[in-house]
Design a protein around this motif. Structure first.
Motif, PDB file in Angstrom:
ATOM      1  N   ASN A 123      -5.860  -8.043 -11.144  1.00 25.29           N
ATOM      2  CA  ASN A 123      -4.946  -6.914 -11.055  1.00 25.29           C
ATOM      3  C   ASN A 123      -3.736  -6.942 -10.427  1.00 25.29           C
ATOM      4  O   ASN A 123      -3.552  -7.582  -9.246  1.00 25.29           O
ATOM      5  CB  ASN A 123      -5.704  -5.998 -10.358  1.00 25.29           C
ATOM      6  CG  ASN A 123      -6.691  -5.265 -11.408  1.00 25.29           C
ATOM      7  OD1 ASN A 123      -6.540  -5.206 -12.585  1.00 25.29           O
ATOM      8  ND2 ASN A 123      -7.989  -4.843 -10.911  1.00 25.29           N
ATOM      9  N   PHE A 124      -2.609  -6.492 -10.903  1.00 25.85           N
ATOM     10  CA  PHE A 124      -1.277  -6.442 -10.208  1.00 25.85           C
ATOM     11  C   PHE A 124      -1.158  -4.902  -9.411  1.00 25.85           C
ATOM     12  O   PHE A 124      -0.777  -4.981  -8.176  1.00 25.85           O
ATOM     13  CB  PHE A 124      -0.349  -6.528 -11.406  1.00 25.85           C
ATOM     14  CG  PHE A 124       1.144  -6.197 -10.750  1.00 25.85           C
ATOM     15  CD1 PHE A 124       1.865  -7.054 -10.180  1.00 25.85           C
ATOM     16  CD2 PHE A 124       1.700  -5.110 -10.964  1.00 25.85           C
ATOM     17  CE1 PHE A 124       3.103  -7.038  -9.585  1.00 25.85           C
ATOM     18  CE2 PHE A 124       2.980  -4.708 -10.440  1.00 25.85           C
ATOM     19  CZ  PHE A 124       3.976  -5.782  -9.774  1.00 25.85           C
ATOM     20  N   ILE A 135      -9.734  -3.631  -6.771  1.00 26.97           N
ATOM     21  CA  ILE A 135      -9.103  -4.101  -5.352  1.00 26.97           C
ATOM     22  C   ILE A 135      -9.641  -5.585  -5.253  1.00 26.97           C
ATOM     23  O   ILE A 135      -8.622  -6.349  -5.208  1.00 26.97           O
ATOM     24  CB  ILE A 135      -9.501  -3.243  -4.411  1.00 26.97           C
ATOM     25  CG1 ILE A 135      -8.709  -1.966  -4.329  1.00 26.97           C
ATOM     26  CG2 ILE A 135      -8.878  -3.979  -2.936  1.00 26.97           C
ATOM     27  CD1 ILE A 135      -9.027  -0.902  -3.307  1.00 26.97           C
ATOM     28  N   GLN A 136     -10.792  -5.885  -5.538  1.00 25.96           N
ATOM     29  CA  GLN A 136     -11.067  -7.432  -5.157  1.00 25.96           C
ATOM     30  C   GLN A 136     -10.857  -8.351  -6.443  1.00 25.96           C
ATOM     31  O   GLN A 136     -10.876  -9.432  -6.114  1.00 25.96           O
ATOM     32  CB  GLN A 136     -12.687  -7.293  -4.619  1.00 25.96           C
ATOM     33  CG  GLN A 136     -12.650  -6.959  -3.379  1.00 25.96           C
ATOM     34  CD  GLN A 136     -14.227  -6.435  -2.997  1.00 25.96           C
ATOM     35  OE1 GLN A 136     -14.971  -6.699  -3.847  1.00 25.96           O
ATOM     36  NE2 GLN A 136     -14.522  -6.124  -1.813  1.00 25.96           N
ATOM     37  N   ASN A 137     -10.584  -7.680  -7.378  1.00 29.12           N
ATOM     38  CA  ASN A 137     -10.242  -8.375  -8.702  1.00 29.12           C
ATOM     39  C   ASN A 137      -8.961  -9.073  -8.628  1.00 29.12           C
ATOM     40  O   ASN A 137      -7.917  -8.570  -8.834  1.00 29.12           O
ATOM     41  CB  ASN A 137     -10.361  -7.505  -9.937  1.00 29.12           C
ATOM     42  CG  ASN A 137     -10.350  -8.380 -11.372  1.00 29.12           C
ATOM     43  OD1 ASN A 137      -9.851  -9.586 -11.324  1.00 29.12           O
ATOM     44  ND2 ASN A 137     -10.850  -7.827 -12.130  1.00 29.12           N
ATOM     45  N   LEU A 168      -1.687  -8.108  -4.378  1.00 30.33           N
ATOM     46  CA  LEU A 168      -2.013  -6.689  -5.067  1.00 30.33           C
ATOM     47  C   LEU A 168      -1.192  -5.480  -4.403  1.00 30.33           C
ATOM     48  O   LEU A 168      -1.256  -5.159  -3.152  1.00 30.33           O
ATOM     49  CB  LEU A 168      -3.536  -6.442  -4.760  1.00 30.33           C
ATOM     50  CG  LEU A 168      -3.876  -5.251  -5.594  1.00 30.33           C
ATOM     51  CD1 LEU A 168      -3.959  -5.256  -6.897  1.00 30.33           C
ATOM     52  CD2 LEU A 168      -5.568  -4.780  -4.901  1.00 30.33           C
ATOM     53  N   HIS A 169      -0.729  -4.725  -5.339  1.00 28.37           N
ATOM     54  CA  HIS A 169      -0.174  -3.309  -4.848  1.00 28.37           C
ATOM     55  C   HIS A 169      -1.081  -2.241  -5.082  1.00 28.37           C
ATOM     56  O   HIS A 169      -1.999  -2.282  -6.229  1.00 28.37           O
ATOM     57  CB  HIS A 169       0.795  -2.974  -5.895  1.00 28.37           C
ATOM     58  CG  HIS A 169       2.023  -3.967  -5.778  1.00 28.37           C
ATOM     59  ND1 HIS A 169       2.960  -4.083  -4.697  1.00 28.37           N
ATOM     60  CD2 HIS A 169       2.547  -5.048  -6.583  1.00 28.37           C
ATOM     61  CE1 HIS A 169       3.862  -5.088  -4.953  1.00 28.37           C
ATOM     62  NE2 HIS A 169       3.686  -5.623  -6.179  1.00 28.37           N
ATOM     63  N   VAL A 190       0.877  -1.199   0.016  1.00 29.56           N
ATOM     64  CA  VAL A 190      -0.040  -0.085  -0.031  1.00 29.56           C
ATOM     65  C   VAL A 190       1.125   1.212  -0.016  1.00 29.56           C
ATOM     66  O   VAL A 190       1.697   1.272   0.962  1.00 29.56           O
ATOM     67  CB  VAL A 190      -0.960   0.077   1.231  1.00 29.56           C
ATOM     68  CG1 VAL A 190      -1.733   1.347   1.274  1.00 29.56           C
ATOM     69  CG2 VAL A 190      -1.926  -0.920   1.149  1.00 29.56           C
ATOM     70  N   MET A 191       0.664   2.093  -1.024  1.00 27.95           N
ATOM     71  CA  MET A 191       1.782   3.262  -1.093  1.00 27.95           C
ATOM     72  C   MET A 191       0.897   4.430  -1.597  1.00 27.95           C
ATOM     73  O   MET A 191      -0.331   4.484  -1.797  1.00 27.95           O
ATOM     74  CB  MET A 191       2.477   2.926  -2.511  1.00 27.95           C
ATOM     75  CG  MET A 191       3.377   1.835  -2.554  1.00 27.95           C
ATOM     76  SD  MET A 191       4.120   1.447  -4.057  1.00 27.95           S
ATOM     77  CE  MET A 191       2.893   0.390  -4.939  1.00 27.95           C
ATOM     78  N   ILE A 192       1.593   5.647  -0.705  1.00 31.77           N
ATOM     79  CA  ILE A 192       0.879   6.947  -0.944  1.00 31.77           C
ATOM     80  C   ILE A 192       1.873   7.944  -1.506  1.00 31.77           C
ATOM     81  O   ILE A 192       2.949   8.185  -1.036  1.00 31.77           O
ATOM     82  CB  ILE A 192       0.258   7.302   0.438  1.00 31.77           C
ATOM     83  CG1 ILE A 192      -0.605   6.110   1.059  1.00 31.77           C
ATOM     84  CG2 ILE A 192      -0.174   8.599   0.527  1.00 31.77           C
ATOM     85  CD1 ILE A 192      -1.106   6.563   2.414  1.00 31.77           C
TER      86      ILE A 192
END
Ligand code: ATP
Ligand code: MG
Length: 215
Positions: free
Chosen positions: A139-140, A134-136, A172-173, A47-49
């Motif tokens: 996705n990378f 997000i739930q898929n 997931l990122h 998780v990046m901001i």
């Protein structure tokens, strides 16, 4: 007037500089090796901001998207504020439809729309789309561009976003951007970068937004 402080290296000979450099690099390498051996984690969905008041948060996020796409990894981007005007990066990313989905789901800046209910509704629809991305498991990387803006106005609840991030697929990122990231969100992140403006051509030079630089 005080003399500028002299550094130790200012008075060194070439041979002394070489020895000094070698010693410093040896220490740096040892510190790096220690860091690597102490942290054996090889893969982790991050998780990046990207936050702060300086320019570069969205462009850095789009750069990361290109890095992922270039490696063949699927990316889903939701833009929470943009919507009214096209951007160069969107045109490029849309040319990789197999790997990249990009949705501009905002209605423009709040000071332009001046319609709170419309902004709340747009934020809700964008968040529902984000949650699906997000739930898929395909996705990378999911990019939530400018999500900090509806959070700041209270159009979305930070707790809801944090819960979704906690329950995201492990690998997931997710990258969230926008000024004024809430503290709770920063606490929940693995990486937080804050871009500080030293100078900005609009604020300090009166230069308007330019095609190819701002959009
Ligand atoms: P960019 O999209 O260029 O990476 P950003 O995502 O960091 O910028 P935002 O906070 O989303 O910037 O702001 C949107 C616009 O405001 C951008 O066009 C940017 O050039 C401009 N901007 C960013 N920082 C400043 C600043 N400190 N003063 C004035 N304008 C700014
Ligand atoms: Mg931005």
């Amino acid at each position: 007037m005080t003399e500028p402080r002299r550094k130790k290296t200012d008075t060194m000979s070439e041979a002394e500089l070489d020895a000094h450099h070698a010693k410093k690099m040896k220490m740096k390498k040892a510190a790096r090796n220690k860091m690597i051996s102490a942290k054996p984690v090889e893969h982790k969905g991050l998780v990046m901001i990207n936050t702060g008041h300086g320019k570069g948060k969205t462009t850095a996020a789009m750069g990361l998207a290109i890095r992922a796409i270039g490696n063949g990894f699927p990316v889903h981007i939701i833009q929470f504020v943009k919507g009214v005007w096209p951007t160069g990066e969107r045109k490029v990313l849309e040319s990789f439809p197999d790997l990249c989905t990009i949705r501009a789901m905002g209605k423009g800046f709040s000071w332009e729309t001046q319609d709170r209910q419309r902004d709340i509704q747009a934020a809700r629809i964008a968040w529902d789309n984000a949650l699906q991305a997000i739930q898929n498991p395909k996705n990378f990387l999911v990019i939530l561009d400018e999500i900090n803006i509806p959070l700041r106005y209270g159009h979305l609840k930070v707790e809801e976003i944090i819960t979704a991030l906690r329950n995201k697929p492990e690998n997931l990122h997710v990258l969230l951007t926008g000024r004024n990231a809430p503290d709770a969100l920063k606490d929940a992140a693995d990486m937080v970068s804050e871009i500080n403006p030293i100078k900005h051509h609009f604020r300090d030079g009166g230069v308007k937004a330019q095609l190819g630089i701002e959009y």
